[in-house]
Design a protein around this motif. Structure first.
Motif, PDB file in Angstrom:
ATOM      1  N   LYS B  43       0.815  -1.058   0.124  1.00 38.08           N
ATOM      2  CA  LYS B  43       0.208   0.091   0.213  1.00 38.08           C
ATOM      3  C   LYS B  43       1.116   0.933   0.054  1.00 38.08           C
ATOM      4  O   LYS B  43       0.855   2.152  -0.860  1.00 38.08           O
ATOM      5  CB  LYS B  43      -0.682   0.557   1.451  1.00 38.08           C
ATOM      6  CG  LYS B  43      -1.625  -1.224   1.414  1.00 38.08           C
ATOM      7  CD  LYS B  43      -2.708  -1.026   2.771  1.00 38.08           C
ATOM      8  CE  LYS B  43      -1.723  -1.397   3.866  1.00 38.08           C
ATOM      9  NZ  LYS B  43      -1.238  -2.103   3.984  1.00 38.08           N
ATOM     10  N   SER B  44       2.300   1.870   0.967  1.00 44.49           N
ATOM     11  CA  SER B  44       2.970   2.808   1.312  1.00 44.49           C
ATOM     12  C   SER B  44       3.290   2.827  -0.486  1.00 44.49           C
ATOM     13  O   SER B  44       3.804   3.517  -0.790  1.00 44.49           O
ATOM     14  CB  SER B  44       4.192   2.861   2.147  1.00 44.49           C
ATOM     15  OG  SER B  44       2.908   2.216   3.952  1.00 44.49           O
ATOM     16  N   THR B  45       3.988   1.699  -1.442  1.00 42.32           N
ATOM     17  CA  THR B  45       5.066   1.771  -1.923  1.00 42.32           C
ATOM     18  C   THR B  45       4.183   2.287  -3.105  1.00 42.32           C
ATOM     19  O   THR B  45       4.150   3.237  -4.086  1.00 42.32           O
ATOM     20  CB  THR B  45       4.667   0.387  -2.622  1.00 42.32           C
ATOM     21  OG1 THR B  45       6.007  -0.511  -0.930  1.00 42.32           O
ATOM     22  CG2 THR B  45       6.448   0.306  -3.980  1.00 42.32           C
ATOM     23  N   PHE B 163      -2.982  10.405   2.017  1.00 52.64           N
ATOM     24  CA  PHE B 163      -2.524  10.269   3.274  1.00 52.64           C
ATOM     25  C   PHE B 163      -2.058   8.637   3.467  1.00 52.64           C
ATOM     26  O   PHE B 163      -2.499   7.195   3.053  1.00 52.64           O
ATOM     27  CB  PHE B 163      -3.612  10.180   4.138  1.00 52.64           C
ATOM     28  CG  PHE B 163      -4.544  10.896   3.671  1.00 52.64           C
ATOM     29  CD1 PHE B 163      -4.020  12.262   4.931  1.00 52.64           C
ATOM     30  CD2 PHE B 163      -5.321  11.724   2.690  1.00 52.64           C
ATOM     31  CE1 PHE B 163      -4.998  13.368   5.071  1.00 52.64           C
ATOM     32  CE2 PHE B 163      -5.993  13.407   2.896  1.00 52.64           C
ATOM     33  CZ  PHE B 163      -5.979  13.841   4.077  1.00 52.64           C
ATOM     34  N   ASP B 164      -0.556   8.136   3.995  1.00 47.87           N
ATOM     35  CA  ASP B 164      -0.131   6.780   4.661  1.00 47.87           C
ATOM     36  C   ASP B 164       0.193   6.892   5.855  1.00 47.87           C
ATOM     37  O   ASP B 164       0.798   6.536   6.871  1.00 47.87           O
ATOM     38  CB  ASP B 164       1.397   6.987   3.965  1.00 47.87           C
ATOM     39  CG  ASP B 164       2.122   5.690   4.114  1.00 47.87           C
ATOM     40  OD1 ASP B 164       1.202   4.218   3.893  1.00 47.87           O
ATOM     41  OD2 ASP B 164       3.028   5.819   3.795  1.00 47.87           O
ATOM     42  N   GLU B 165      -1.340   6.201   6.081  1.00 50.32           N
ATOM     43  CA  GLU B 165      -1.597   5.173   7.906  1.00 50.32           C
ATOM     44  C   GLU B 165      -1.127   6.599   8.524  1.00 50.32           C
ATOM     45  O   GLU B 165      -0.424   6.844   9.573  1.00 50.32           O
ATOM     46  CB  GLU B 165      -1.072   4.751   8.010  1.00 50.32           C
ATOM     47  CG  GLU B 165      -1.335   3.042   6.962  1.00 50.32           C
ATOM     48  CD  GLU B 165      -0.510   2.043   7.716  1.00 50.32           C
ATOM     49  OE1 GLU B 165      -0.062   1.961   8.761  1.00 50.32           O
ATOM     50  OE2 GLU B 165      -0.426   1.532   6.998  1.00 50.32           O
ATOM     51  N   PRO B 166      -1.972   7.604   8.348  1.00 49.64           N
ATOM     52  CA  PRO B 166      -2.264   9.187   9.143  1.00 49.64           C
ATOM     53  C   PRO B 166      -1.771   8.530  10.142  1.00 49.64           C
ATOM     54  O   PRO B 166      -1.463   9.642  11.167  1.00 49.64           O
ATOM     55  CB  PRO B 166      -3.196   9.786   8.406  1.00 49.64           C
ATOM     56  CG  PRO B 166      -3.921   9.272   7.530  1.00 49.64           C
ATOM     57  CD  PRO B 166      -3.497   7.751   6.989  1.00 49.64           C
TER      58      PRO B 166
HETATM   59 MG   LIG Z   1       2.849   1.441   5.037  1.00 47.57          MG
END
Ligand SMILES: [Mg+2]
Ligand SMILES: Nc1ncnc2c1ncn2[C@@H]1O[C@H](COP(=O)(O)OP(=O)(O)O)[C@@H](O)[C@H]1O
Lengths: 256, 246
Positions: B43-45, B163-166
């Motif tokens: 997901k982050s990638t 938003f990355d796991e804010p």
């Molecule tokens: Mg991540």
């Protein structure tokens, strides 16, 4: 007695000591500033992320190779020898005698630059990667990221090491006497050569060196503490007013 | 509807490790898309590929009709159109709260100082941090930092917010304040692409939910569908696992 001699030496030679100490400070300070600038520039260049391909990549590789040679060469040879090579080398190459003081500043600057390049690189690497990414994410390019986000933090990180380098330079300028720079060591030699009181003359020099380095240590410590900044901040507006001990006391007093 | 970002055949490998495989998906203007999936699923990638913090190994990213992976495309120009909020906040440690929201506007967007300050204050008000403009990041709690980070991104007035796991790095009692602001933003018609582990929140704000598994998009659809009646067995498995642990 030695002490009497020392007092007499200071009394009759203080302008020479003072001028020597003055040049020592000027050369060490200018050299440290030039060296820091070289170090910052070299540190930034050495941390540019490598482009994928093309001329830019090869150019960067070449510059990095030159920087590495510079750093390793100047860290791996004695400054006293560098001073001789630069001073007599420039005379040979361009057929002109550099002003010894200029030559001294150049030697100290280039030498310090080699050390500072490594210190800066360490300082850049120690800044959290997230700082760099956040700057990139709002659209800053490498130079903007460096100037507005990374470098201010790097400078804070490397300030102690830079101060240390300045102190080292004050001591190491003594070697410049070999190219007749009229810094403190050279002047002391002259004084001692006239009165033949070597111990007393150099003891005076010793104390002057110590006063300079110790004063700078104190000044740097003061600035480091100042850079830490205040430990609190003001919350603006009264809807979110944070109660301080004072406020509570006031309130308690009013209630009484 | 107008597509803002369209991703085609995107792949990403770290060395021989293929983290994203053949990703297709798009974000429409005004849409709120959440990406869910177990940790390590990519997901982050994916999010970092969208704003090119990671360089994709293959595929295309079409933004306003142009492939921004083209060599001649200016990635800095592109990035300023996307706001990014990180799990670890990443506020600029050397700037106070107000400057965190101004420096990008002044240096990247070339706004005047006055204009930048006015805009920064506006968004700091939106996130309820206008009273802390002089504070340095180290003075703030996690929730406050993340609110400032949101204001910093909004101050650039981006087309899309990522938003990355804010809320993943926040203490539980601070999660609510950040989610509340994000819900409010979602209500304003802002285009948002959110990676989250907050399933209740995802169900509530999303127009569309994307479920990722092992580097591929396993399933996507409206939240009612994904949460109540997913097509895929692995989606069901993931939801069962996640909702149990909450
Ligand atoms: Mg991540
Ligand atoms: N910079 C990197 N180098 C090598 N592997 C990475 C890097 N970033 C992420 N990965 C790997 O890619 C996979 C997906 O990671 P990530 O996108 O962070 O997943 P998620 O955000 O869904 O938890 C993981 O296996 C992770 O170890």
């Amino acid at each position: 007695m030695s002490l009497d001699w020392m007092i007499q030496i200071i009394q009759s030679n203080w302008p020479m000591f003072l001028r020597g100490a003055g040049w020592t400070l000027v050369i060490a300070l200018t050299g440290t500033i030039i060296g820091s600038l070289i170090g910052l520039l070299a540190g930034v260049v050495r941390t540019i992320p490598a482009p994928e391909k093309g001329i830019k990549k090869n150019l960067l590789k070449l510059i990095n190779a030159i920087l590495t040679i510079y750093i390793e060469f100047f860290r791996g040879t004695p400054m006293i020898v560098q001073a001789m090579v630069i001073f007599y080398g420039s005379a040979l190459a361009f057929n002109f005698h550099m002003n010894p003081i200029i030559a001294g500043i150049v030697v100290v600057g280039i030498n310090t630059g080699a050390y500072m390049a490594e210190i800066v690189r360490g300082g850049i690497i120690s800044v959290d990667k997230g700082q760099y990414e956040a700057a990139q994410a709002i659209g800053m390019n490498h130079v903007q990221t460096m100037i507005h986000v990374v470098m201010p933090q790097v400078i804070r990180n490397i300030l102690p090491a830079t101060g240390n380098q300045f102190i080292i330079n004050i001591k190491d300028t003594a070697v410049l006497s070999v190219i007749s720079v009229t810094e403190l060591f050279f002047q002391t030699k002259t004084v001692a050569g006239n009165n033949f009181r070597y111990f007393e003359s150099f003891f005076v020099a010793c104390i002057i060196y110590f006063i300079m380095t110790f004063a700078i240590t104190l000044i740097l410590r003061y600035f480091e503490r100042k850079l830490e900044g205040p430990d609190n901040y003001t919350v603006i507006g009264n809807n979110l007013h944070v109660e301080t001990a004072e406020d509570m006391k006031k309130k308690a007093n009013k209630g009484m | 509807m107008e597509t803002i970002i369209e991703i085609q055949r995107l792949s990403k490998s770290f060395g021989s490790h293929e983290v994203l495989k053949d990703i297709h998906f798009s974000v429409e203007k005004g849409e709120v898309v959440t990406i869910i999936g177990s940790s390590g699923s990519g997901k982050s990638t994916l999010l970092r590929c969208v704003n090119l913090l990671e360089k994709p190994s293959g595929g295309q990213i079409i933004y306003n009709g142009e492939n921004i992976l083209d060599d001649r495309h200016d990635i800095h120009q592109y990035r300023r159109k996307l706001g990014m909020v990180f799990q670890q906040f990443n506020l600029f440690n050397n700037h106070d709260v107000l400057n965190n929201c101004m420096v990008g506007q002044i240096k990247v967007l070339k706004r005047s100082k006055e204009e930048a300050e006015q805009i920064a204050r506006k968004y700091l008000r939106v996130v309820g941090m206008e009273n802390y403009i002089n504070a340095k990041p180290r003075h703030l709690s996690g929730g406050q930092k993340q609110r400032v980070a949101i204001a910093r991104a909004l101050s650039m007035e981006p087309d899309v917010m990522l938003f990355d796991e804010p809320t993943s790095a926040l203490d539980p009692e601070m999660v609510g304040e950040v989610l509340k602001i994000m819900k409010e933003l979602a209500g304003t018609g802002l285009t948002m692409l959110i990676v989250t582990h907050e399933m209740e929140f995802a169900r509530e704000v999303s127009d569309r939910v994307v479920f990722m598994d092992k580097g591929v998009i396993a399933e996507e659809g409206p939240p009612e569908k994904i949460f109540n009646n997913p097509d895929q067995e692995r989606t069901r498995e993931f939801l069962k696992r996640t909702l149990k642990t909450v």
